[in-house]
Design an enzyme around this catalytic site. Sequence first.
Site, PDB file in Angstrom:
ATOM      1  N   ASP A   1       0.950  -1.259   0.206  1.00 45.97           N
ATOM      2  CA  ASP A   1      -0.116   0.046  -0.320  1.00 45.97           C
ATOM      3  C   ASP A   1       1.152   1.120   0.193  1.00 45.97           C
ATOM      4  O   ASP A   1       1.750   1.415   0.404  1.00 45.97           O
ATOM      5  CB  ASP A   1      -0.817   0.133   1.683  1.00 45.97           C
ATOM      6  CG  ASP A   1      -2.155  -0.699   0.792  1.00 45.97           C
ATOM      7  OD1 ASP A   1      -2.820  -0.616  -0.310  1.00 45.97           O
ATOM      8  OD2 ASP A   1      -2.922  -0.956   2.087  1.00 45.97           O
TER       9      ASP A   1
ATOM     10  N   LYS B   1      -3.056   2.932  -2.710  1.00 45.91           N
ATOM     11  CA  LYS B   1      -4.665   3.566  -2.528  1.00 45.91           C
ATOM     12  C   LYS B   1      -4.143   4.715  -1.619  1.00 45.91           C
ATOM     13  O   LYS B   1      -4.059   4.948  -0.309  1.00 45.91           O
ATOM     14  CB  LYS B   1      -5.278   2.594  -1.822  1.00 45.91           C
ATOM     15  CG  LYS B   1      -5.159   0.786  -3.107  1.00 45.91           C
ATOM     16  CD  LYS B   1      -6.457  -0.270  -2.167  1.00 45.91           C
ATOM     17  CE  LYS B   1      -7.956   0.264  -3.309  1.00 45.91           C
ATOM     18  NZ  LYS B   1      -8.421   1.106  -3.932  1.00 45.91           N
TER      19      LYS B   1
ATOM     20  N   MET C   1      -9.887   9.892   7.671  1.00 43.28           N
ATOM     21  CA  MET C   1      -9.496  10.389   6.587  1.00 43.28           C
ATOM     22  C   MET C   1     -11.039  11.373   7.248  1.00 43.28           C
ATOM     23  O   MET C   1     -11.622  11.825   6.325  1.00 43.28           O
ATOM     24  CB  MET C   1     -10.016   9.528   5.470  1.00 43.28           C
ATOM     25  CG  MET C   1      -9.067   7.899   5.465  1.00 43.28           C
ATOM     26  SD  MET C   1     -10.236   7.001   4.456  1.00 43.28           S
ATOM     27  CE  MET C   1     -10.767   5.809   5.784  1.00 43.28           C
TER      28      MET C   1
END
Length: 255
Positions: free
Chosen positions: A36, A58, A175
Amino acid sequence: MNTGKVTLVGAGPGDPELLTLKALKAIQSATLLLVDDLVSREVVAHAPSTARVVYVGKRGGCKSTPQAFIEKLMLMAAREGESVVRLKGGDPFIFGRGGEEVEHLRAAGVQVEVINGITSGLAAATALGVPLTHRDHAQGVIFITGHAQKGAEAPDWKALAATAHQARLTLVIYMGVSSAARIEQDLLGGLPADTPVAIVQRASLPDQRHAVTTLGALAATVENEGLASPSVIVVGDVVRGVAAAAEIPTGVRAA
């Protein structure tokens, strides 16, 4: 024939010393690593020199490798007898799509193992000396994403804030910096404006930054301090100790 194996490994928040021994052993035995975007190169360096390393980044808001393509790669490699390690930032089962990948692989008859890693929400709080639960301040903790899946409804922040206030819960928001203004506005529907907040960017890494503020100044602090992804937002009374320890008033940047 499905002679290979896939291991979903939590690489933790970035600091290679936070890897578990089990994660380290899996990385060292891999023939193929699918890595990742948020996994540090120091962690990948533990892979054997003979292993193939494929970066399948990602990250929200950036061009990403399609999930279907990642799953296809894992499946093909496992069927060819490889020891596949899917190296994921934080923990595979905390906002890491680990559940989707396990379901896909098991449905295809591939053996899958999951190795937990330290999730960034925990690492971010610990980096500031903040206990996510403290019997004087918080009876529990909620991990929640501020980035809803495309087409899905955003979290009901007002209801969540009311519950957190009533039940004395710490909120850990992943996030969320890009939606800080909306999150602030909605959380104020159930939490006081002076509720302490910490924003931690790149937790556990040498370039970690953080700011301590209040809920009423969350969005302004994110903008003024230039805090960006990857960041974690911690909301709750457990944060009060950060400002007190640094002998600075809440609302002033700590580092």
